[in-house]
Enzyme design. Structure first.
Site, PDB file in Angstrom:
ATOM      1  N   HIS A   1     -74.792  17.634 -99.746  1.00 19.90           N
ATOM      2  CA  HIS A   1     -75.376  18.194 -98.517  1.00 19.90           C
ATOM      3  C   HIS A   1     -75.236  17.190 -97.371  1.00 19.90           C
ATOM      4  CE1 HIS A   1     -78.612  20.420 -96.230  1.00 19.90           C
ATOM      5  NE2 HIS A   1     -78.721  19.222 -95.691  1.00 19.90           N
ATOM      6  N   GLU A   2     -75.547  15.921 -97.644  1.00 16.89           N
ATOM      7  CA  GLU A   2     -75.462  14.903 -96.598  1.00 16.89           C
ATOM      8  C   GLU A   2     -74.011  14.630 -96.209  1.00 16.89           C
ATOM      9  OE1 GLU A   2     -78.028  14.119 -94.977  1.00 16.89           O
ATOM     10  OE2 GLU A   2     -79.292  15.218 -96.385  1.00 16.89           O
TER      11      GLU A   2
ATOM     12  N   HIS B   1     -72.833  16.868 -93.504  1.00 14.42           N
ATOM     13  CA  HIS B   1     -73.199  16.410 -92.152  1.00 14.42           C
ATOM     14  C   HIS B   1     -72.263  15.298 -91.679  1.00 14.42           C
ATOM     15  CE1 HIS B   1     -76.690  18.910 -91.987  1.00 14.42           C
ATOM     16  NE2 HIS B   1     -77.369  18.245 -92.913  1.00 14.42           N
TER      17      HIS B   1
ATOM     18  N   GLU C   1     -78.418  23.205 -91.320  1.00 18.20           N
ATOM     19  CA  GLU C   1     -78.913  22.977 -92.678  1.00 18.20           C
ATOM     20  C   GLU C   1     -78.416  24.070 -93.626  1.00 18.20           C
ATOM     21  OE1 GLU C   1     -80.456  20.234 -93.715  1.00 18.20           O
ATOM     22  OE2 GLU C   1     -80.127  19.533 -91.662  1.00 18.20           O
TER      23      GLU C   1
END
Length: 632
Positions: free
Chosen positions: A159-160, A163, A237
């Site tokens: 997930h990070e 980003h 998100e």
């Protein structure tokens, strides 16, 4: 939505942020002017002065905070109490985290980021911070290390990485600076109220009234700040969750992490609330417990149901009761579930891949399918001795220089002279020794991962050492125009990444150029690539060149003309091509792919060259450009 479309969206979000900031500043100025009119009366000159002072305070506050963050992601992690994870750690939890992050970086085709743990945060959370992949930081809380099993930790880290790869991280750190300015007046009011308690007489009322008015205005700034963060953050998100699932090929890891956030005491909230307020838009989970208009994340249950549609609220209640009685232990779950990845053999260097330009462009910063498994195999294929060299502070530089050394004796001797002149005989000897003992026969797919693994220790060297190393790298790849294209591009990639590490805040702009403005640069790059792939067949090289040009400039006729200075002619093309707008970069990647694979197939070694070129242009590719065909 692919990488280039997300980059374009990130560029639009930056414009949107500027507009929202301007509106917030206008609202705060009106509130301050209203307070002046209420306390003093209507005086145009005073209102003008008040307006200028207010705008000045906000602007100075924002510029100060942006300047304090100019060195990239590490100051953010350190501000929150983060502790760096050593490369040679033997702690089981930290080793597991480092392995996951290293494999994720290699699968994404980017340098391994700095890794931090927020040791005093028992909640389950994480964030990524920085301006570019070269100064990025991934930080997780102690609660995440203690409570999550390996699959769940992979989901959070993936997930990070979404980003990091898609430009969100750059916007997030800029947002921190902008919002600090908006909150400045409230901070000043609180300081005045705290330090003005000893004032007596008529002056006390003036000080108290001014401080309270500033605090009220500060509350308005907090309102605007939270609205801006919520508006910018929520949709990203959702996209990051979807990217993480595609990356890890399973929903159970990410869904399991979200369930634990909802089920364990404390959830994802951070203990340091003031710090959590500033970084709430960057976190994996809600760090403040805000809801409704101010929520920076979608509701937790909705995030879980997007991954597991049949999951219900009552199931979360049962998990809460279960984990209240017996909190989850991540390492213990790893043992129970047998979460150990299986390493597979690497393909032979001469094997062919079948690719198309759109297929490769779609994979830029968008790893999926077997990329994470391939990254695990790559890490496993690097010997313990070579891994130790890559992560050793003193050995990393000679190792990277060894990767750049040429096999031709005359070129090698020139390169050795350049190293001795800048870093001494010992560095040149060690680089050549590593070349002879480890690197000459190294599988081509291991060269970029090895450089990625060496990057964290390299960027912690003092700035003068890095400047000398940069100069040496440049000299080594320019020692002779017969240096191979791969060695030249790998050297250029190291230069780009290290320069971004030395000055991260310079890498905050998205390109705006169009292909028609860089025709000659395209022609030079494609001519060099075509000639390198077909050095003894001019007709084949011309076909490769035309295949690339047809992709990017189909209406223009720019004849095939390999530059006489060879690969060194590329020095002039990188900056203009890197300044292309995101959608033009997509066409550029397709053009380079078409030139490398003009016959519809490329070797593993050629695919590594393609990955290196695209890496220089900030279009990172995963290690598996296509599922390799079965051996006949």
């Amino acid at each position: 939505m692919n990488f280039f479309q997300r980059q374009e969206q990130a560029r639009r979000n930056t414009t949107r942020l500027v507009v929202l900031f301007a509106l917030a500043v206008a609202g705060i100025v009106l509130a301050v002017d209203a307070a002046v009119v209420l306390f003093v009366g209507f005086h145009p000159g005073m209102l003008l002065a008040t307006t200028l002072v207010t705008v000045g305070i906000i602007g100075i506050g924002s510029l100060f905070r942006i300047s304090s963050l100019s060195s990239g992601g590490e100051p953010v992690a350190q501000q929150l109490g983060g502790v760096a994870v050593p490369e040679d750690t033997t702690d089981l939890q930290l080793r597991r985290l480092r392995n996951v992050v290293e494999e994720m970086a290699i699968a994404s085709g980017v340098p391994v980021p700095a890794i931090y743990v927020l040791e005093h945060e028992p909640g389950i959370n994480a964030f990524a911070a920085g301006y570019s992949t070269s100064d990025a930081v991934v930080a997780v809380t102690r609660g995440a290390l203690d409570r999550l099993n390996r699959d769940e930790l992979q989901g959070v880290v993936a997930h990070e990485f979404s980003h990091i790869l898609n430009g969100d991280m750059r916007l997030n750190i800029r947002l921190m600076g902008v919002l600090f300015g908006i909150l400045m007046i409230g901070l000043i009011g609180r300081k005045i109220l705290f330090h003005g308690r000893g004032i007596r007489g008529n002056g006390a009322l003036v000080v108290l009234g001014g401080a309270l008015a500033a605090i009220v205005v500060g509350a308005l700034g907090m309102f605007f700040g939270r609205m801006i963060k919520a508006g910018v953050s929520r949709s990203r998100e959702v996209l990051a969750d979807a990217s993480a699932v595609q990356f890890t090929r399973q929903t159970s890891g990410l869904a399991g992490a979200l369930k634990k956030i909802g089920g364990v005491e404390g959830g994802s909230r951070l203990a340091q609330r003031d710090d959590a307020e500033e970084v709430s838009h960057m976190l994996f989970g809600d760090g403040l417990g805000l809801h409704g208009l101010f929520a920076t994340h979608p509701p937790l249950l909705k995030r879980i149901q997007a991954l597991e549609p049949n999951f219900r609220a009552e199931q979360l209640s049962r998990l809460q009761a279960q984990w209240l009685a017996s909190p989850p232990d991540g390492l213990q779950e790893d043992v129970q579930l047998g979460l150990v990845s299986r390493a597979e053999a690497l393909p032979q260097a001469g094997r062919s891949l079948s690719v198309t330009p759109p297929m490769v462009a779609a994979q830029v910063a968008h790893p999926h399918d077997d990329d994470y498994d391939r990254a695990h195999s790559l890490v496993a294929a690097i010997s313990d001795e070579l891994h130790a060299v890559a992560t050793h502070r003193e050995a990393a530089m000679p190792l990277l220089l060894g990767l750049l050394l040429d096999d031709a004796p005359l070129v090698l001797e020139k390169q050795r002279i350049e190293i001795i002149a800048r870093m001494g005989n010992a560095a040149a000897t060690e680089a050549q020794h590593l070349r002879e003992t480890h690197l000459r026969t190294l599988h081509p797919m291991l060269r970029m991962p090895l450089a990625a693994m060496a990057f964290p220790v390299l960027r912690r060297r003092p700035r003068p050492d890095l400047a000398t190393f940069l100069d040496t790298v440049h000299a080594v790849v320019h020692a002779d125009d017969r240096v191979s294209l791969f060695e030249y591009c790998l050297g250029r990639l190291l230069e780009v990444q290290l320069r971004e590490t030395l000055d991260p805040s310079r890498n905050i702009r998205f390109g705006r150029r169009k292909p028609g403005n860089v025709k000659q640069e395209f022609a030079t790059l494609l001519a060099v690539v075509a000639h390198a792939g077909n050095p003894d067949d001019t007709m084949a090289a011309q076909r490769a060149y035309l295949a690339g040009m047809q992709r990017v400039l189909p209406r223009d006729h720019v004849p095939y003309a390999p530059p006489p200075e060879g690969v060194l002619a590329l020095d002039a093309v990188w900056e203009p091509l890197d300044a292309l707008d995101p959608l033009a970069k997509q066409v550029m990647v397709e053009a380079i792919t078409a030139a490398v694979s003009h016959d519809g197939r490329i070797s593993v070694a050629e695919s590594e060259l393609l990955r290196t070129i695209c890496g220089v242009l900030h279009c990172p590719l995963p290690p598996s450009l296509e599922q390799l065909p079965q051996a006949s």
